[in-house]
Each structure stands twice: as C-alpha cells, then as structure tokens.
Design a protein around this motif. Structure first.
Motif, PDB file in Angstrom:
ATOM      1  N   LYS A  59      49.891 -15.252  75.591  1.00 51.38           N
ATOM      2  CA  LYS A  59      48.607 -15.788  75.726  1.00 51.38           C
ATOM      3  C   LYS A  59      47.733 -14.695  76.805  1.00 51.38           C
ATOM      4  O   LYS A  59      46.511 -14.950  76.641  1.00 51.38           O
ATOM      5  N   GLY A  60      48.584 -13.984  77.429  1.00 50.79           N
ATOM      6  CA  GLY A  60      47.925 -13.202  78.310  1.00 50.79           C
ATOM      7  C   GLY A  60      47.833 -11.519  77.902  1.00 50.79           C
ATOM      8  O   GLY A  60      47.250 -10.926  78.766  1.00 50.79           O
ATOM      9  N   VAL A  61      48.469 -11.114  76.902  1.00 52.95           N
ATOM     10  CA  VAL A  61      48.565  -9.704  76.403  1.00 52.95           C
ATOM     11  C   VAL A  61      47.177  -9.018  76.134  1.00 52.95           C
ATOM     12  O   VAL A  61      47.050  -8.111  76.777  1.00 52.95           O
ATOM     13  N   ALA A  62      46.229  -9.867  75.654  1.00 53.80           N
ATOM     14  CA  ALA A  62      44.950  -9.184  75.421  1.00 53.80           C
ATOM     15  C   ALA A  62      44.132  -8.999  76.769  1.00 53.80           C
ATOM     16  O   ALA A  62      43.423  -8.010  76.991  1.00 53.80           O
ATOM     17  N   GLU A  63      44.364 -10.105  77.845  1.00 56.65           N
ATOM     18  CA  GLU A  63      43.591  -9.802  78.904  1.00 56.65           C
ATOM     19  C   GLU A  63      44.465  -8.916  79.864  1.00 56.65           C
ATOM     20  O   GLU A  63      43.637  -8.110  80.357  1.00 56.65           O
TER      21      GLU A  63
ATOM     22  N   THR B 245      49.913   0.486  78.599  1.00 53.29           N
ATOM     23  CA  THR B 245      49.960   0.088  77.093  1.00 53.29           C
ATOM     24  C   THR B 245      50.897  -1.140  76.884  1.00 53.29           C
ATOM     25  O   THR B 245      52.189  -1.154  76.936  1.00 53.29           O
ATOM     26  N   VAL B 246      50.259  -2.118  76.653  1.00 59.36           N
ATOM     27  CA  VAL B 246      50.649  -3.589  76.317  1.00 59.36           C
ATOM     28  C   VAL B 246      51.222  -3.551  74.915  1.00 59.36           C
ATOM     29  O   VAL B 246      50.541  -3.290  74.015  1.00 59.36           O
TER      30      VAL B 246
ATOM     31  N   ARG C  54      54.553   1.221  79.393  1.00 58.03           N
ATOM     32  CA  ARG C  54      54.387   0.157  78.507  1.00 58.03           C
ATOM     33  C   ARG C  54      55.004  -1.070  79.288  1.00 58.03           C
ATOM     34  O   ARG C  54      55.704  -0.944  80.102  1.00 58.03           O
ATOM     35  N   ALA C  55      54.324  -2.210  78.759  1.00 55.14           N
ATOM     36  CA  ALA C  55      54.674  -3.550  79.474  1.00 55.14           C
ATOM     37  C   ALA C  55      54.265  -4.798  78.403  1.00 55.14           C
ATOM     38  O   ALA C  55      53.605  -4.262  77.452  1.00 55.14           O
TER      39      ALA C  55
ATOM     40  N   GLY D 158      40.452  -8.518  63.746  1.00 55.23           N
ATOM     41  CA  GLY D 158      41.002  -7.321  64.437  1.00 55.23           C
ATOM     42  C   GLY D 158      42.437  -6.716  63.604  1.00 55.23           C
ATOM     43  O   GLY D 158      42.981  -5.780  64.012  1.00 55.23           O
ATOM     44  N   THR D 159      42.271  -6.908  62.217  1.00 56.93           N
ATOM     45  CA  THR D 159      43.464  -6.422  61.410  1.00 56.93           C
ATOM     46  C   THR D 159      42.890  -6.445  60.054  1.00 56.93           C
ATOM     47  O   THR D 159      41.704  -6.590  59.770  1.00 56.93           O
TER      48      THR D 159
END
Length: 338
Positions: free
Chosen positions: A141-145, A154-155, A135-136, A266-267
């Motif tokens: 702003k960068g989680v999707a990338e 696993t973000v 997990r990280a 996305g939801t």
C-alpha cells in the motif's frame, strides 16, 4: 510457548546485540517480530544468539503504540552500540521522525551496524537518507508513496524483502519475519534459521524475491473511456484477446488504446490483461480444486506450461506452491469462484 532464554555457557560467544527502535506510533506487531524472531534464536550449543534491546528517543516517556503505550528500557545509545538495528513500521509513515532518532540511525549505519526495516519502517530509513541510491521495498500500500517522496530510492513493489548488504527492507509484517529469518540464516546458517522458524511455527524460508501475497483489489475506475472495457475484459479472460480486439471493442486505434492504458492504469493493455488473468487464477487456486490445466484454460493462458511460467513470473512461486500456501483460505471459500 515459553520464551525463556538459555544462559550463555562458559566460554561461549556472547550474544550479538540487536536494537529495535520504538518510535511514536509504532505498530505493535511489527515491533514484536524482531524481538521474538531474534529472541528465540539459539546456537547449536543452546546459547542465545542475540540480545534484543528495545529503545526509544526518551526511555522516560511512554511510546504510543495505538491500543496501549509501552516503556522502552533503553535510549538511542542502544542503536549506536548494536550490530543490527531494526526499525518497525509506524502507523503514520509520513509523520516526521524525531531528529535524534535519525541522527542515531545514521551513526549506527556509519559505525558498521546492519540496519533493517519492517513494513513502513522503510519510510524512517528513507528520511534518514539510508536508502538513497539503494533498492528498497515496503508494504504494497505504501510503495507508490515511498517512490514519490524519495525519488533517490529504487522502490521494488513486488518482493518480500530487499537485501542490500548493510541495509535491508521488508514488505508487510509477515515479510518482516521472513527478513529476520534471512538475517539469522546469514549469521548462523540454515539449520539455526530452520529451528527459529519452527519456534515461530512458520515456513523455514520464503525467498526475498517472492511476490507480496496481497488481495488484489479491482483497479480503480480509470475514467469513463476505459472502465467499461476493463469490466468487459474481466468477464472474458478465457478468450483469446489481442490489442487489436480490445481496441475494436473500445472503438479506438490500438495506438490510442495503448496511450490511454498508460495514462489511466500505468501499464500496457497486454500487461493489464496478464495481471487480471493472474488475479483470477489466484482466486481459482485458493477457492476451488480445479486442476492446474483447467485453471489455465479458464484464465486464458491456454497450455499449462505457459500458465505456470507466467504465473511464477508475476507471483514469484508456481501455481501449485501458491495453492498449497493458501489451501486453508481456499477451503474456507470453497466454491466461491467455481
């Protein structure tokens, strides 16, 4: 404030080495966080708990830090001999990391060092393969990338930091301070961590599972079919809305509406509605003195108990705690959302 370090008393345990890696394009604020957080930390006897060493791929070459360049006094060997390694964020998280730096990070981890990242530094750890199967997190702003480029990671997009034992990652810059205090707390207990927090003039502890406090932007235009409906929902958050009501408003079946929400946001419709209500509640908590029960009614949650439960589930803290944390900002914006 003074950052003068106390000398190590005779017979005291030597300070633990912390290596901070300054890569090209390093974010200065991210770099300063571990330097000061660990540099300020003192044991109960007043001796320094850590020795901080800033290192670079080539100490003879100034490191570009945006508004200025810096000279790191140590090379990559500092990573290999440190007990804790911290990788600050970089301006371009997608830029290739110098191979010697990746090798040194892998060597440090293999040698038993604890490796942590601040903000976009998670991309560096991912390039080194240190986040595979773990997990990280990183800046929102960068989680999707990060998830897209490194599918073996696993973000978790909704936390301040993630502690995986030997590997730790944090969200935006302020969350990096939370992570450093967490490490101090692990190493030396809550009293020493609280003293370090007082030196930094910040709260002693924010739990890692707490949601990242971000100014949620309005959702991107999801296309002609849903954009008008989303705007309408934002104007009717206080109403008792069900999927059937939203589908009727959009002139489609509930099943079609759910599919379009999945494709374009996305939801699900109800999850989007819940987060829209929470966003509105955050605005009211920041900018007004409305009682919690009133905020609950104005955002469609009904009872105060239901509101507190759902708000805490999404944001990570209670509405009252959130209001207290953002009181200064709310005072500046008083009346905006009234």
């Amino acid at each position: 404030m003074s950052t003068t370090r106390s000398a190590v008393p005779d017979g005291a345990t030597p300070p633990v080495a912390v290596a901070v890696l300054a890569l090209p394009g390093v974010v200065p604020f991210d770099l300063s966080i571990p330097c000061d957080a660990f540099g300020w930390t003192a044991r109960a006897d007043g001796s320094p708990a850590y020795r901080v060493e800033v290192c670079a791929v080539d100490p003879a070459t100034p490191v570009d830090a945006g508004a200025f360049a810096l000279c790191a006094p140590h090379g990559l060997d500092a990573l290999r001999r440190a007990a804790t390694v911290v990788v600050p964020g970089v301006r371009d998280p997608l830029a290739p990391v110098p191979v010697p730096a990746l090798d040194a990070l892998r060597d440090a981890a293999a040698g038993g060092a604890r490796v942590a990242s601040v903000c976009s530094g998670a991309f560096v750890l991912a390039q080194a393969g240190l986040l595979d199967g773990r997990r990280a997190t990183t800046h929102w702003k960068g989680v999707a990338e990060l998830a897209r480029r490194f599918p073996r990671v696993t973000v978790d997009p909704d936390v301040l930091y993630v502690d995986e034992g030997a590997i730790l990652t944090s969200a935006g810059a302020a969350a990096g301070m939370d992570l450093c205090l967490h490490l101090v707390r692990r190493d030396h207990g809550p009293a020493v961590a609280a003293a370090t927090a007082r030196a930094a003039v910040m709260a002693p502890e924010r739990a890692g599972g707490q949601s990242q406090f971000v100014d949620h932007e309005p959702p991107p235009d999801p296309g002609a079919s849903l954009a008008p409906l989303l705007a309408w929902i934002e104007r009717h958050l206080a109403d008792d809305l069900a999927v059937e009501d939203l589908a009727a408003r959009a002139h489609v079946s509930p099943r079609t509406l759910t599919r379009r929400f999945r494709e374009q946001t996305g939801t699900t419709p109800l999850q989007w509605l819940l987060r829209a209500r929470v966003r509105r509640a955050q605005q009211l908590l920041e900018a007004t003195d409305e009682p919690i029960a009133g905020v609950a009614r104005r955002t469609g949650f009904g009872s105060g108990a239901s509101f507190r439960q759902r708000f805490a589930r999404v944001v990570g803290v209670s509405p009252q705690r959130y209001r207290e944390a953002f009181r200064a900002r709310g005072d500046d914006a008083r009346g905006v959302a009234a």
